[in-house]
Design a protein around this motif. Structure first.
Motif, PDB file in Angstrom:
ATOM      1  N   PHE A   1       0.965  -1.095   0.296  1.00  0.00           N
ATOM      2  CA  PHE A   1       0.166  -0.224  -0.064  1.00  0.00           C
ATOM      3  C   PHE A   1       0.857   1.206   0.080  1.00  0.00           C
ATOM      4  O   PHE A   1       1.684   1.049   1.037  1.00  0.00           O
ATOM      5  CB  PHE A   1      -0.507   0.219   1.153  1.00  0.00           C
ATOM      6  N   HIS A   2       0.717   1.991  -1.129  1.00  0.00           N
ATOM      7  CA  HIS A   2       2.017   2.962  -1.378  1.00  0.00           C
ATOM      8  C   HIS A   2       2.090   3.968   0.095  1.00  0.00           C
ATOM      9  O   HIS A   2       2.879   5.004   1.079  1.00  0.00           O
ATOM     10  CB  HIS A   2       1.402   3.820  -2.974  1.00  0.00           C
ATOM     11  N   ASP A   3      -0.085   4.225   0.839  1.00  0.00           N
ATOM     12  CA  ASP A   3       0.281   5.396   1.517  1.00  0.00           C
ATOM     13  C   ASP A   3       0.261   4.403   2.983  1.00  0.00           C
ATOM     14  O   ASP A   3      -0.365   4.704   4.053  1.00  0.00           O
ATOM     15  CB  ASP A   3      -1.433   6.127   1.452  1.00  0.00           C
ATOM     16  N   GLY A   4       1.058   3.189   3.070  1.00  0.00           N
ATOM     17  CA  GLY A   4       0.169   2.271   4.562  1.00  0.00           C
ATOM     18  C   GLY A   4       1.612   2.706   4.912  1.00  0.00           C
ATOM     19  O   GLY A   4       1.986   4.165   5.475  1.00  0.00           O
ATOM     20  N   ASN A   5       0.770   2.027   6.360  1.00  0.00           N
ATOM     21  CA  ASN A   5       2.715   2.010   7.071  1.00  0.00           C
ATOM     22  C   ASN A   5       3.261   0.922   6.713  1.00  0.00           C
ATOM     23  O   ASN A   5       4.046   0.595   5.619  1.00  0.00           O
ATOM     24  CB  ASN A   5       1.425   0.875   8.593  1.00  0.00           C
ATOM     25  N   SER A   6       4.281   1.777   7.906  1.00  0.00           N
ATOM     26  CA  SER A   6       5.165   1.081   7.510  1.00  0.00           C
ATOM     27  C   SER A   6       5.728  -1.010   7.605  1.00  0.00           C
ATOM     28  O   SER A   6       5.213  -1.584   8.973  1.00  0.00           O
ATOM     29  CB  SER A   6       6.998   1.222   8.544  1.00  0.00           C
ATOM     30  N   GLU A   7       6.734  -1.519   6.972  1.00  0.00           N
ATOM     31  CA  GLU A   7       6.643  -3.350   6.756  1.00  0.00           C
ATOM     32  C   GLU A   7       7.197  -3.400   8.140  1.00  0.00           C
ATOM     33  O   GLU A   7       7.171  -4.032   8.388  1.00  0.00           O
ATOM     34  CB  GLU A   7       7.414  -2.951   5.720  1.00  0.00           C
ATOM     35  N   TRP A   8       8.446  -2.567   8.687  1.00  0.00           N
ATOM     36  CA  TRP A   8       9.098  -3.095  10.012  1.00  0.00           C
ATOM     37  C   TRP A   8       8.739  -1.978  11.294  1.00  0.00           C
ATOM     38  O   TRP A   8       8.533  -0.514  10.700  1.00  0.00           O
ATOM     39  CB  TRP A   8      10.144  -2.829   9.191  1.00  0.00           C
ATOM     40  N   LEU A   9       8.858  -2.196  11.916  1.00  0.00           N
ATOM     41  CA  LEU A   9       9.736  -1.365  13.416  1.00  0.00           C
ATOM     42  C   LEU A   9      10.707  -1.925  13.861  1.00  0.00           C
ATOM     43  O   LEU A   9      11.089  -3.037  14.060  1.00  0.00           O
ATOM     44  CB  LEU A   9       8.356  -1.671  14.429  1.00  0.00           C
ATOM     45  N   CYS A  10      11.287  -0.711  14.371  1.00  0.00           N
ATOM     46  CA  CYS A  10      12.446  -1.290  14.845  1.00  0.00           C
ATOM     47  C   CYS A  10      12.447  -0.292  15.981  1.00  0.00           C
ATOM     48  O   CYS A  10      11.735   0.873  15.889  1.00  0.00           O
ATOM     49  CB  CYS A  10      13.592  -0.690  13.948  1.00  0.00           C
ATOM     50  N   LEU A  11      13.865  -0.931  16.675  1.00  0.00           N
ATOM     51  CA  LEU A  11      13.833  -0.001  18.269  1.00  0.00           C
ATOM     52  C   LEU A  11      14.918  -0.503  18.385  1.00  0.00           C
ATOM     53  O   LEU A  11      15.587  -2.373  18.261  1.00  0.00           O
ATOM     54  CB  LEU A  11      13.118  -0.972  19.069  1.00  0.00           C
ATOM     55  N   GLY A  12      15.628   0.492  18.644  1.00  0.00           N
ATOM     56  CA  GLY A  12      17.586   0.591  18.789  1.00  0.00           C
ATOM     57  C   GLY A  12      17.804   1.009  20.127  1.00  0.00           C
ATOM     58  O   GLY A  12      17.631   1.505  20.747  1.00  0.00           O
ATOM     59  N   GLY A  13      18.733   1.036  20.584  1.00  0.00           N
ATOM     60  CA  GLY A  13      19.491   1.110  21.785  1.00  0.00           C
ATOM     61  C   GLY A  13      20.779   1.343  21.365  1.00  0.00           C
ATOM     62  O   GLY A  13      21.852   0.523  20.875  1.00  0.00           O
ATOM     63  N   TYR A  14      21.412   2.784  22.444  1.00  0.00           N
ATOM     64  CA  TYR A  14      22.839   3.204  22.684  1.00  0.00           C
ATOM     65  C   TYR A  14      23.444   2.884  23.952  1.00  0.00           C
ATOM     66  O   TYR A  14      22.815   3.540  24.925  1.00  0.00           O
ATOM     67  CB  TYR A  14      22.826   4.449  21.833  1.00  0.00           C
ATOM     68  N   LEU A  15      24.103   1.837  23.877  1.00  0.00           N
ATOM     69  CA  LEU A  15      24.652   1.433  25.117  1.00  0.00           C
ATOM     70  C   LEU A  15      26.218   2.097  26.030  1.00  0.00           C
ATOM     71  O   LEU A  15      26.901   1.769  25.076  1.00  0.00           O
ATOM     72  CB  LEU A  15      24.579   0.254  25.587  1.00  0.00           C
TER      73      LEU A  15
END
Length: 314
Positions: free
Chosen positions: A24-38
């Protein structure tokens, strides 16, 4: 000092699981990413300098706000290269959830408990991130002469996310880890390094550590999100030296796969990735042929990502 390490957490992508891009061109993201900087606690005073050096490297202003999305492509590359520099001691973690495994899933119990059904996915990906980061802290601390390490968590404020329920969820995982009742405990949070009062949120524009986490997670998101105009840039490859490694042991070499870099659920997703996405994750140590093979599929847990989101022990 009340803590020995701090993990700055930011996200990229959204948590909606319908009408996904690129279908879907106007859809939601294919991925959800969470990142951590330790970073270790004694390094925290240096984070403003790191942020400023990155900004100054492409003409920004000292004390400004570093936001990956607003950078020109060449400056995104510069930011990632500097973030991975040996001059900036830290470790990075990212968990990338392939949301197509969640399409059509709804769990009334989980939604009721979280207050917002979209929090279920976000909090679960946060769980995966904390499992890896807390294990790293436990293994790293003795090398620095630290006994009984404490990890502080600073999460970027996020519109619509109920932070109080996230903290309650983490507390529940901690209790389960202590009691030995973690559900599907392939991994579990190392509860001994966490403290309730050391889990907090902040506005990313006001905290340099969160801005550095934004560079990390956004670089990964844009390297795998096919609808991103910068999908082809693969800037995250520059972050290889930063990402946490699994310690080697007899017969098993060091690897960043499923440690500093995690895509989930790997055995189910591997066959769904494009060639470009597969090559990208292989760069961080994933054996894509093995993940796509019959042997791997025979060992896939009966529960899908969606099913694993909630259980009697969740």
């Amino acid at each position: 000092m009340a803590h020995h390490y701090t993990l700055f957490i930011d996200e990229a992508g959204d948590d909606k699981v319908d009408r996904l891009k690129p279908d879907f061109h106007d859809g939601n993201s294919e991925w959800l990413c969470l990142g951590g900087y330790l970073v270790r606690a004694e390094v925290e005073p240096d984070l403003d300098r790191r942020r400023d050096e990155i900004l100054l490297s492409f003409g920004g202003q000292r004390g400004g706000v570093l936001h990956y999305r607003n950078l020109k492509p060449k400056n995104r590359l510069l930011a990632a290269q500097k973030l991975a520099s040996r001059d900036y001691p830290a470790r990075g973690f990212v968990v990338c959830s392939y949301k197509k495994t969640m399409i059509g899933h709804y769990n009334e119990r989980a939604a009721s408990a979280s207050g917002n059904p979209r929090d279920v996915l976000f909090n679960f990906v946060g769980r995966l991130l904390l499992e890896r980061a807390t294990h790293y802290v436990v293994n790293s601390a003795p090398r620095h002469g630290i006994r009984d390490p404490v990890l502080r968590i600073v999460m970027a404020s996020r519109k619509g996310h109920h932070f109080g329920r996230f903290k309650a969820y983490v507390a529940q995982l901690m209790n389960q880890a202590v009691a030995g009742t973690t559900y599907l405990n392939t991994r579990e949070i190392k509860a001994g390094v966490l403290r309730w009062n050391e889990i907090e949120r902040a506005t990313a524009s006001q905290v340099a550590g969160l801005q550095l986490a934004d560079v990390l997670v956004s670089a990964f998101f844009q390297s795998i999100e096919r609808a991103s105009p910068h999908y082809g840039d693969k800037v995250a490859r520059c972050l290889l030296p930063l990402m946490a490694e699994r310690a080697s042991r007899p017969g098993v070499s060091t690897s960043r796969a499923n440690e500093g870099v995690t895509f989930y659920p790997a055995t189910r997703v591997a066959k769904l990735l494009t060639d470009e996405q597969s090559v990208f994750f292989a760069n961080f140590g994933y054996d894509m042929d093995a993940l796509k093979g019959r042997k791997a599929m025979k060992h896939v847990q009966a529960l899908s990502q969606a099913d694993r989101m909630w259980s009697q022990g969740h």
